[in-house]
Design an enzyme around this catalytic site. Structure first.
Site, PDB file in Angstrom:
ATOM      1  CB  ALA A  69      -0.899  -0.020   1.223  1.00  0.00           C
ATOM      2  N   GLY A 114       0.732  -4.973   0.973  1.00  0.00           N
ATOM      3  CA  GLY A 114      -0.478  -5.037   0.150  1.00  0.00           C
ATOM      4  C   GLY A 114      -0.250  -5.750  -1.178  1.00  0.00           C
ATOM      5  CD  GLU A 117      -2.212  -7.331   3.070  1.00  0.00           C
ATOM      6  OE1 GLU A 117      -1.710  -6.222   2.747  1.00  0.00           O
ATOM      7  OE2 GLU A 117      -2.919  -7.485   4.084  1.00  0.00           O
ATOM      8  CD  GLU A 137       2.011  -5.375   5.850  1.00  0.00           C
ATOM      9  OE1 GLU A 137       2.764  -6.302   6.194  1.00  0.00           O
ATOM     10  OE2 GLU A 137       1.234  -5.458   4.892  1.00  0.00           O
TER      11      GLU A 137
HETATM   12  N1  CAA Z   1       4.556   3.088  -0.829  1.00  0.00           N
HETATM   13  C1  CAA Z   1       4.928   4.245  -1.398  1.00  0.00           C
HETATM   14  N2  CAA Z   1       6.049   4.387  -2.147  1.00  0.00           N
HETATM   15  C2  CAA Z   1       6.814   3.306  -2.318  1.00  0.00           C
HETATM   16  C3  CAA Z   1       6.490   2.054  -1.747  1.00  0.00           C
HETATM   17  C4  CAA Z   1       5.293   1.976  -0.978  1.00  0.00           C
HETATM   18  N3  CAA Z   1       4.868   0.815  -0.432  1.00  0.00           N
HETATM   19  N4  CAA Z   1       7.454   1.157  -2.080  1.00  0.00           N
HETATM   20  C5  CAA Z   1       8.351   1.829  -2.849  1.00  0.00           C
HETATM   21  N5  CAA Z   1       7.950   3.116  -2.990  1.00  0.00           N
HETATM   22  C6  CAA Z   1       8.626   4.187  -3.729  1.00  0.00           C
HETATM   23  C7  CAA Z   1       9.841   4.703  -2.991  1.00  0.00           C
HETATM   24  O1  CAA Z   1       9.468   5.642  -2.005  1.00  0.00           O
HETATM   25  C8  CAA Z   1      10.618   5.331  -4.128  1.00  0.00           C
HETATM   26  O2  CAA Z   1      10.012   6.569  -4.455  1.00  0.00           O
HETATM   27  P1  CAA Z   1      10.941   7.873  -4.701  1.00  0.00           P
HETATM   28  O3  CAA Z   1      11.773   7.523  -5.906  1.00  0.00           O
HETATM   29  O4  CAA Z   1       9.954   8.951  -4.951  1.00  0.00           O
HETATM   30  O5  CAA Z   1      11.761   8.043  -3.458  1.00  0.00           O
HETATM   31  C9  CAA Z   1      10.342   4.375  -5.284  1.00  0.00           C
HETATM   32  O6  CAA Z   1       9.141   3.670  -4.950  1.00  0.00           O
HETATM   33  C10 CAA Z   1      11.437   3.346  -5.487  1.00  0.00           C
HETATM   34  O7  CAA Z   1      11.629   2.649  -4.265  1.00  0.00           O
HETATM   35  P2  CAA Z   1      13.051   2.501  -3.534  1.00  0.00           P
HETATM   36  O8  CAA Z   1      13.934   3.628  -3.910  1.00  0.00           O
HETATM   37  O9  CAA Z   1      12.788   2.272  -2.085  1.00  0.00           O
HETATM   38  O10 CAA Z   1      13.568   1.162  -4.231  1.00  0.00           O
HETATM   39  P3  CAA Z   1      14.649   0.141  -3.635  1.00  0.00           P
HETATM   40  O11 CAA Z   1      15.007  -0.768  -4.758  1.00  0.00           O
HETATM   41  O12 CAA Z   1      15.728   0.841  -2.913  1.00  0.00           O
HETATM   42  O13 CAA Z   1      13.834  -0.723  -2.530  1.00  0.00           O
HETATM   43  C11 CAA Z   1      11.949  -1.950  -1.681  1.00  0.00           C
HETATM   44  C12 CAA Z   1      12.781  -1.562  -2.921  1.00  0.00           C
HETATM   45  C13 CAA Z   1      12.780  -2.847  -0.770  1.00  0.00           C
HETATM   46  C14 CAA Z   1      10.715  -2.720  -2.186  1.00  0.00           C
HETATM   47  C15 CAA Z   1      11.527  -0.674  -0.928  1.00  0.00           C
HETATM   48  O14 CAA Z   1      10.954   0.242  -1.864  1.00  0.00           O
HETATM   49  C16 CAA Z   1      10.541  -0.898   0.162  1.00  0.00           C
HETATM   50  O15 CAA Z   1      10.888  -1.392   1.221  1.00  0.00           O
HETATM   51  N6  CAA Z   1       9.252  -0.521  -0.065  1.00  0.00           N
HETATM   52  C17 CAA Z   1       8.230  -0.588   0.930  1.00  0.00           C
HETATM   53  C18 CAA Z   1       7.780  -2.022   1.190  1.00  0.00           C
HETATM   54  C19 CAA Z   1       6.742  -2.053   2.292  1.00  0.00           C
HETATM   55  O16 CAA Z   1       7.000  -1.730   3.425  1.00  0.00           O
HETATM   56  N7  CAA Z   1       5.498  -2.465   1.927  1.00  0.00           N
HETATM   57  C20 CAA Z   1       4.410  -2.533   2.856  1.00  0.00           C
HETATM   58  C21 CAA Z   1       3.622  -1.267   2.850  1.00  0.00           C
HETATM   59  S1  CAA Z   1       2.406  -1.190   4.122  1.00  0.00           S
HETATM   60  C22 CAA Z   1       1.095  -2.087   3.542  1.00  0.00           C
HETATM   61  O17 CAA Z   1       1.130  -2.631   2.454  1.00  0.00           O
HETATM   62  C23 CAA Z   1      -0.085  -2.158   4.460  1.00  0.00           C
HETATM   63  C24 CAA Z   1      -1.129  -3.117   4.079  1.00  0.00           C
HETATM   64  O18 CAA Z   1      -1.090  -4.252   4.413  1.00  0.00           O
HETATM   65  C25 CAA Z   1      -2.274  -2.693   3.306  1.00  0.00           C
END
Ligand code: CAA
Length: 263
Positions: A69, A114, A117, A137
């Site tokens: 998400a 998400g 999911e 999360e």
């Molecule tokens: N939400 C918003 N933006 C996200 C995102 C997310 N879940 N995942 C990645 N992005 C964005 C980053 O912020 C970045 O944007 P900018 O270029 O504007 O800074 C862009 O996508 C590229 O991402 P990274 O630079 O972080 O890429 P990376 O290769 O260094 O890392 C990754 C990849 C390990 C997947 C890392 O992006 C990451 O950890 N993402 C988040 C994963 C996460 O925590 N997901 C769970 C979200 S909470 C949820 O989903 C709740 C639920 O159950 C409904």
């Protein structure tokens, strides 16, 4: 509904298969509200369209299926809004899971939070060997809110679900396959071909039987076994009212390939 009405996803029909592609590659296809609204509309569209037999969900770009998400959008929510957002996510993924036709996830990269999911709301998961899975999360002070606390334990068992959700650790495609989270893993370059071939296989089978099997499995999984058995029997019975069943059994007896009319 034409593709141009969607901004955050692509919705394309090829060979009676609706391809839903989450299309925010610059944000690793993170699911914001608009994307989820479009995903829900695409699911409804695919359900209603008699020209669609199979649905495939995938992510744009090489890196991510869906990285979760949208964390930026969620970061300002309060408790009431957070609960409402979870209900919205859950409802949208339920619509996908319940659309009455086989739904396949083509997991082409990160399937986190998400994204995992979303993949779990699909009926079959086929992953590139480069994909990664997890419910991270807890790293954000959150828990899965799009059905993950429930679907993950139903797919991989409670012990493994607790491990993944409490640790927030991610796993590679091989490990996801080992624990039963994905059905198949293929080299990334073969993912599209493999999913197309699997969709063709699904399309060759009886759609009315597939719809009833989905109903028996999805409804039956949520109630006590005696009630689930009644649902199974009811769905089994309904098959006998279909032209598909007449054709399928006749084709077997006449030693030929069935051509299902789909009714
Ligand atoms: N939400 C918003 N933006 C996200 C995102 C997310 N879940 N995942 C990645 N992005 C964005 C980053 O912020 C970045 O944007 P900018 O270029 O504007 O800074 C862009 O996508 C590229 O991402 P990274 O630079 O972080 O890429 P990376 O290769 O260094 O890392 C990754 C990849 C390990 C997947 C890392 O992006 C990451 O950890 N993402 C988040 C994963 C996460 O925590 N997901 C769970 C979200 S909470 C949820 O989903 C709740 C639920 O159950 C409904």
């Amino acid at each position: 509904m034409a593709d141009h009405e969607f901004r955050c996803i692509r919705y394309e029909i090829r060979d009676e298969t609706a391809w839903i592609t989450v299309n925010r590659p610059e944000k690793l296809n993170a699911l914001d509200r608009r994307t989820m609204e479009e995903l829900g509309r695409a699911a409804d569209e695919a359900a209603a369209d008699p020209g669609v037999r199979v649905v495939v969900v995938t992510g744009a770009g090489e890196k991510a299926f869906v990285a979760g998400a949208d964390i930026r959008e969620m970061s300002t929510l309060d408790a009431r809004e957070g609960e409402a957002f979870a209900r919205f996510l859950q409802d949208t993924l339920d619509r996908l899971e319940r659309l009455g036709k086989p739904v396949v996830a083509a997991v082409n990269g990160y399937a986190l939070g998400g994204g995992c999911e979303l993949a779990m709301a699909c009926h079959v998961r086929i992953a590139a060997d480069t994909a990664r899975f997890g419910q991270p999360e807890v790293n954000l002070g959150l828990i899965p809110g799009a059905g993950g606390t429930q679907r993950l334990q139903r797919i991989v068992g409670r012990g493994r679900a607790l491990d993944l959700i409490l640790s927030g650790e991610t796993i590679d495609a091989a490990e996801a396959h080992r624990i039963g989270l994905v059905n198949r893993v293929v080299p990334a370059a073969d993912l599209q071909r493999t999913v197309e071939a699997f969709a063709a296989l699904l399309r060759a089978k009886s759609p009315t039987a597939q719809a009833r099997a989905l109903e028996a499995i999805l409804s039956g999984g949520e109630v006590a076994q005696p009630e689930a058995m009644r649902t199974e029997a009811a769905m089994f019975g309904l098959c006998f009212a279909t032209a598909d069943m007449r054709e399928g059994t006749a084709a077997f007896l006449e030693k030929r390939k069935a051509a299902f009319p789909g009714k």
